[in-house]
Design an enzyme around this catalytic site. Structure first.
Site, PDB file in Angstrom:
ATOM      1  N   PRO A   2       0.796  -1.206   0.000  1.00 37.71           N
ATOM      2  CA  PRO A   2       0.000   0.000   0.000  1.00 37.71           C
ATOM      3  C   PRO A   2       0.835   1.267   0.000  1.00 37.71           C
ATOM      4  O   PRO A   2       1.797   1.394   0.757  1.00 37.71           O
ATOM      5  CB  PRO A   2      -0.772  -0.105   1.322  1.00 37.71           C
ATOM      6  CG  PRO A   2      -0.020  -1.093   2.144  1.00 37.71           C
ATOM      7  CD  PRO A   2       1.082  -1.640   1.363  1.00 37.71           C
ATOM      8  N   GLU A   3       0.447   2.172  -0.838  1.00 37.58           N
ATOM      9  CA  GLU A   3       1.001   3.513  -0.794  1.00 37.58           C
ATOM     10  C   GLU A   3      -0.062   4.398  -0.147  1.00 37.58           C
ATOM     11  O   GLU A   3      -1.076   3.902   0.317  1.00 37.58           O
ATOM     12  CB  GLU A   3       1.357   3.986  -2.213  1.00 37.58           C
ATOM     13  CG  GLU A   3       2.332   3.037  -2.910  1.00 37.58           C
ATOM     14  CD  GLU A   3       2.774   3.507  -4.280  1.00 37.58           C
ATOM     15  OE1 GLU A   3       2.836   4.726  -4.476  1.00 37.58           O
ATOM     16  OE2 GLU A   3       3.046   2.660  -5.138  1.00 37.58           O
ATOM     17  N   HIS A 105      -2.060 -16.277   7.619  1.00 40.40           N
ATOM     18  CA  HIS A 105      -1.319 -15.043   7.889  1.00 40.40           C
ATOM     19  C   HIS A 105      -2.172 -13.998   8.599  1.00 40.40           C
ATOM     20  O   HIS A 105      -1.851 -12.818   8.582  1.00 40.40           O
ATOM     21  CB  HIS A 105      -0.729 -14.493   6.595  1.00 40.40           C
ATOM     22  CG  HIS A 105       0.238 -15.441   5.944  1.00 40.40           C
ATOM     23  ND1 HIS A 105       1.399 -15.850   6.562  1.00 40.40           N
ATOM     24  CD2 HIS A 105       0.188 -16.103   4.776  1.00 40.40           C
ATOM     25  CE1 HIS A 105       2.034 -16.706   5.762  1.00 40.40           C
ATOM     26  NE2 HIS A 105       1.317 -16.883   4.682  1.00 40.40           N
ATOM     27  N   ARG A 124       3.714 -11.266   3.859  1.00 43.26           N
ATOM     28  CA  ARG A 124       5.175 -11.137   3.873  1.00 43.26           C
ATOM     29  C   ARG A 124       5.701 -10.624   5.209  1.00 43.26           C
ATOM     30  O   ARG A 124       6.902 -10.651   5.454  1.00 43.26           O
ATOM     31  CB  ARG A 124       5.621 -10.226   2.727  1.00 43.26           C
ATOM     32  CG  ARG A 124       5.307 -10.845   1.379  1.00 43.26           C
ATOM     33  CD  ARG A 124       5.669  -9.923   0.244  1.00 43.26           C
ATOM     34  NE  ARG A 124       7.096  -9.786   0.079  1.00 43.26           N
ATOM     35  CZ  ARG A 124       7.661  -8.998  -0.827  1.00 43.26           C
ATOM     36  NH1 ARG A 124       6.909  -8.270  -1.631  1.00 43.26           N
ATOM     37  NH2 ARG A 124       8.958  -8.919  -0.920  1.00 43.26           N
TER      38      ARG A 124
END
Length: 296
Positions: A2-3, A105, A124
């Site tokens: 995400p930006e 996750h 990640r």
DNA sequence: AAGAACTCCTGTTGGC
DNA sequence: TGCCAACAGGAGTTCT
């Protein structure tokens, strides 16, 4: 992942679910994300009420009723999922659900007073959370030295020129440097440089005079950065691979990419005829039009 | 001291 | 079909 536009989209999805709610129960399923989770994480959060949910650059900040702030960064693959009260827990051992979430996750789960669930999922594990007194935020390691907020009033051609003056680093790298402008990432830097007609390898200092005064390109770039981010926020961010809103819906700004991930395609500018090229800068892909973004 | 490279982690993809 | 290197929205740390 995400930006800034994606983080803002997440914030807007979380706010109605979390604002004013008590964290009735908190599940911490592993000791760390990118960094260890704070000491006594669960104890410090349990029973707290969320008094505000804001964003600074790519960080989310939940203000708690005891004066602490929960800082959350999504890294590359972090996402939040809001589930309505009464939603059955996910199947034990389930690997993958219908919205493409890898359930193994799910690392942190907030059970709210309303009965809703907010789950932090991060494949990640480059994301992180921290907990510190709200009064210490500005001087904390996360925010001290952070650059200007690109959607705030600080971003202008004058300021950009002052920040970039004399820099030999490429424009791409300077725009990604969170100590200068905080919140831009790989996609929106590529898109902004394309719209501004600037070559990503041009030295950052070329948008300023030697004394730090803005050249025309500085004004254009400042304006374009705002436009791109505003459009992306309005579109609910960009969904590539796994970004989804807190309710599972998708962003659609990716359909408006002009160069990002379009290597080899013809430039979309009418009559341009150039090709979109890819190069690697500081280990990251840069996409640009060979013709619209001349070297100088 | 600036700028580039490497690192963390897991999953997907594309080329052979 | 299978295997495996390359790559992915970030950013702190370590090199040159």
């Amino acid at each position: 992942m995400p930006e800034l536009p994606e983080v803002e989209t997440v914030r807007r999805g979380l706010e109605p679910a979390m604002l004013g709610q008590v964290l009735a129960r908190v599940e911490q399923r592993r000791p760390d994300l990118r960094f260890p989770l704070p000491e006594h994480f669960v104890e410090r959060l349990t029973g707290r009420r969320v008094e505000g949910l804001s964003r600074r650059a790519k960080y989310l900040i939940a203000d708690l009723d005891d004066g602490e702030a929960l800082i959350m960064h999504l890294g590359m693959s972090g996402r939040f999922v809001v589930e309505a009260p009464g939603t059955p827990p996910t199947e034990p051992g389930a690997y993958y659900n219908e919205i493409g979430r890898h359930l193994q996750h799910d690392h942190v789960v907030f059970h709210l007073g309303s009965g809703a669930r907010v789950t932090y999922n991060d494949v990640r594990r480059f994301g992180f959370m921290d907990l510190l007194p709200r009064a210490d935020l500005e001087t904390s390691k996360h925010f001290a030295g952070m650059g200007i907020e690109p959607l705030g009033n600080e971003l202008s051609g004058e300021v950009l020129a002052r920040l970039f003056a004399g820099k030999l680093a490429p424009l791409k790298a300077a725009l990604l440097d969170q100590r200068l402008v905080a919140g831009l990432g790989n996609i929106y830097v590529c898109e902004a440089l394309f719209r501004a007609g600037l070559h990503p390898e041009a030295a950052a200092g070329t948008i300023a005079t030697p004394t730090g005064r803005p050249r025309e390109a500085a004004h254009a770039l400042a304006q374009i950065i705002r436009e791109v981010l505003d459009e992306a926020v309005a579109a609910g961010g960009s969904t590539l691979r796994d970004f989804a809103h807190a309710d599972g819906s998708l962003g659609y700004f990716q359909h408006r990419f002009k160069v990002y991930d379009r290597e080899g395609e013809p430039c979309v500018t009418p009559g341009c005829g150039g090709l979109v090229k890819r190069l690697v800068q500081s280990g990251r892909s840069t996409f640009y039009c060979e013709s619209c973004q001349p070297k100088r």
